[in-house]
Enzyme design. Structure first.
Site, PDB file in Angstrom:
ATOM      1  N   ASP A  64      10.710  -7.360  79.257  1.00 59.43           N
ATOM      2  CA  ASP A  64      10.260  -7.348  77.862  1.00 59.43           C
ATOM      3  C   ASP A  64      10.481  -5.966  77.274  1.00 59.43           C
ATOM      4  O   ASP A  64      10.398  -4.963  77.981  1.00 59.43           O
ATOM      5  CB  ASP A  64       8.759  -7.659  77.769  1.00 59.43           C
ATOM      6  N   ARG A  65      10.677  -5.959  75.973  1.00 59.95           N
ATOM      7  CA  ARG A  65      10.911  -4.708  75.274  1.00 59.95           C
ATOM      8  C   ARG A  65       9.823  -3.660  75.565  1.00 59.95           C
ATOM      9  O   ARG A  65      10.115  -2.480  75.743  1.00 59.95           O
ATOM     10  CB  ARG A  65      10.921  -5.041  73.777  1.00 59.95           C
TER      11      ARG A  65
END
Ligand code: SAH
Length: 594
Positions: A64-65
């Protein structure tokens, strides 16, 4: 300034291992690992490839970012088959570190097994425990079909303080948001997780810390590990990590670095037809920096210190920030020094006592110094670009610069909706929305504001954007309520009305309080719409929540006896992240009349 130095392709210290077959990086928070948007490639693969002068990279995992940590790439094609087989066959041992709240005391180990289903807005949720009783990995869960996936996470407690715990996770499956959704479901959400209800924290407290696998070429067992981020190491320390940041220069530098990384695409997006050179760099708690906002305007920064509302009514010099976080000058200086070190040409300062309804002389030198507090001055009228649209701003002229950056996405929407439209821009200020409408091909515009001086700057903005000032672009230095009443009487009608009033205002003829008067204002604006016309309604009043704002707009529709076909909430822009548990300051909705 050198934007490529502030926002480099990649930082060499992020590369942990490179043997020619595989390359292992420690991805920072804020960098995406998803495939790039071809127009604005800011993902880790594109950036690493640019750093390696276009070298081959084979990708087999995602993070995930907002999760930091390990990513392994094939450095040559021969390494792909083994990496693919190991990741898909789940033989890679994936260790994570997570900072959580609420983990039960006395439970030192657990195995979380849950069936996950995609929910709204890209989140996941755990399917009800009974219907998914004892799910097995790979199990077919019947009518919900293949969308339901079983996730298995082993948890080991490695430290605790009060309600906070530091967990080591062993992810046996690799589902979207697995650790985040499973821990939230176990009532121990990961701190800083705005999507799943985590406690406030400087960042999403999740880090991919180790990967155990077979080297894809030599076949030997290898374990790659990424050091624990300082924020996670400090998770069990005494005190509030969000407040501590200002007295800990390395923590402050890390928080600013995170804020920069999150906005890499904006930072490097300063050329081309959609070039943007003005945006928000630090958004208070959303970036782990309470009561601090920092905006980029070209090569300059504008820092804003928010008071805590305890300031006296007639503040003496230096006291208007109250007893809050900015009371101490040494602290303010540390922040300004850290900002000055980022590589911009200069830093301007605005000091904002939190009570926005208390009228302060916004040109006071101690609240808004005319000269930068660090570095060199900007031109008095500084040209900037927003998605290709030119605007003029003034960085040293009072508390406001002449462009509210939180409206960037809404100005884009106006530009997209304006073709051939008659547009009324109420509370137009320096006419940012009018410029957007005119560039979008509006047939005619009217800009209404009680301040003739603001409209004069609006005219300058239109001219600066290459729009010729003729009868198609009218300006009314008028009270918006009076103007609305007269437009209604005249039978004047519009295809698009923009409503972006202040939270409070009082002019000679009228006092406006968004809290109680917004519905009435919106009703009058709706009454001016042609069939199929639209109202863009905005408020940044903190007392109006997004759900209440919707209700206000529906009430306005009823009051105007006007059927609404749609009330669409408009999301907040990415450079204005909302803290965990918080609500966006800017609420905006697009209302369409039948
Ligand atoms: N919509 C603007 C920002 C609005 S700022 C933008 O996109 O940039 C608020 C503006 O409302 C100020 O310019 C102020 O002069 C104006 N204003 C306040 N009360 C008003 C009133 N009763 N009638 C018209 N304008 C008003």
């Amino acid at each position: 300034m050198d934007r490529r130095a502030v926002w480099p392709d990649f930082r060499p210290e992020w590369i942990l291992h490179d043997d020619g077959d595989v390359i292992v990086v420690d991805k920072p928070v804020g960098v995406s690992s998803q495939a790039a948007d071809p127009e604005r490639p800011d993902d880790v693969v594109t950036r690493l490839r640019a750093h390696l002068n276009g070298a081959y990279l084979g990708m087999h995992q995602r993070l995930d970012r907002d999760t930091s940590g390990l990513l392994v790439f094939a450095r040559r094609k021969e390494a792909n088959a083994s990496l693919a087989a190991q990741f898909e066959g789940r033989s890679v041992k994936k260790g994570y570190l997570a900072g959580v709240t609420g983990w039960p005391k006395g439970k030192s180990e657990a195995t979380l097994t849950d069936a996950l289903l995609p929910d709204q807005d890209g989140t996941m949720r755990v399917v009800d425990g009974r219907s998914a009783a004892r799910p097995q990995p790979g199990q077919d869960l019947g009518r919900r079909g293949s969308k339901v996936k079983v996730a298995v996470t082993k948890v080991k407690v490695v430290g605790r303080r009060g309600d906070r715990a530091l967990l080591e996770l062993d992810l046996e499956t690799g589902r979207t948001h697995q650790a985040r959704v499973q821990l939230a479901h176990a009532r121990s959400p990961i701190a800083g997780d705005a999507l799943y209800g985590g406690a406030p924290a400087p960042r999403l407290m999740l880090h991919a810390s180790s990967l155990g696998m077979k080297h894809p070429i030599t076949g030997k067992a290898v374990v790659f590990s990424a050091p624990a981020p300082a924020e996670l190491e400090a998770w069990l320390e005494k005190g509030d990590p969000l407040e501590r940041v200002y007295d800990d220069p390395p923590a402050l530098a890390r928080a600013l670095a995170r804020a920069l990384e999150r906005r890499w695409v904006l930072g490097r997006g300063d050329s081309g037809p959609r070039a943007t050179t003005a945006f928000r760099l630090v958004n208070e708690e959303g970036d782990g920096l309470p009561r601090l906002a920092v905006d980029v305007y070209g090569d300059w920064l504008v820092a804003q210190f928010y008071g805590d509302g305890t300031s006296p009514a007639t503040p003496e010099r230096g006291q208007h920030l109250g007893a809050g976080p900015w009371a101490e000058k040494a602290r303010r200086d540390r922040v300004l020094d850290a900002l000055a070190a980022l590589g911009f040409d200069g830093v301007y300062l605005k000091v904002r006592p939190r009570q926005s309804n208390v009228l302060v002389d916004t040109r006071r030198e101690d609240l808004a110094p005319a000269l930068p507090v660090r570095g060199a001055p900007a031109p008095a009228q500084l040209p900037i670009l927003e998605e290709g649209a030119p605007f003029l701003v003034r960085l040293g002229d009072g508390l406001s610069t002449g462009l509210f950056l939180d409206q960037r996405a809404n100005r884009r929407r106006v530009r997209e909706l304006a073709q051939g439209a008659a547009v009324a821009n109420l509370f137009a200020y320096t006419c940012g929305f009018t410029v957007a409408a005119a560039l979008g091909g509006a047939k005619r515009t009217v800009s209404v504001d009680a301040s003739a001086a603001a409209l004069e700057r609006g005219r300058e903005n239109l001219v600066h954007a290459g729009i010729s000032l003729g009868p198609d672009h009218a300006f009314a230095a008028d009270d918006a309520f009076g103007w609305l009443a007269r437009a209604a009487r005249r039978g004047d009608r519009f295809d698009l009305v923009i409503l972006d009033p202040p939270s409070y205002s009082s002019t000679k003829s009228r006092r406006f309080v968004a809290d109680t008067d917004y519905a009435d204002l919106a009703a009058q604006a709706l009454a001016l719409l042609n069939p199929g016309g639209r109202l863009l309604a905005c408020t940044n009043h903190r007392g109006i929540s997004p759900s209440r704002f919707r209700r206000i707009l529906f009430d306005a529709g009823r009051a105007a006896a006007c059927e609404l076909s749609q009330v669409k909430d408009l999301p907040e822009p990415a450079d204005y992240p909302v803290p965990s548990g918080g609500e966006p300051h800017m609420k905006a909705a697009l209302v369409t009349r039948v």
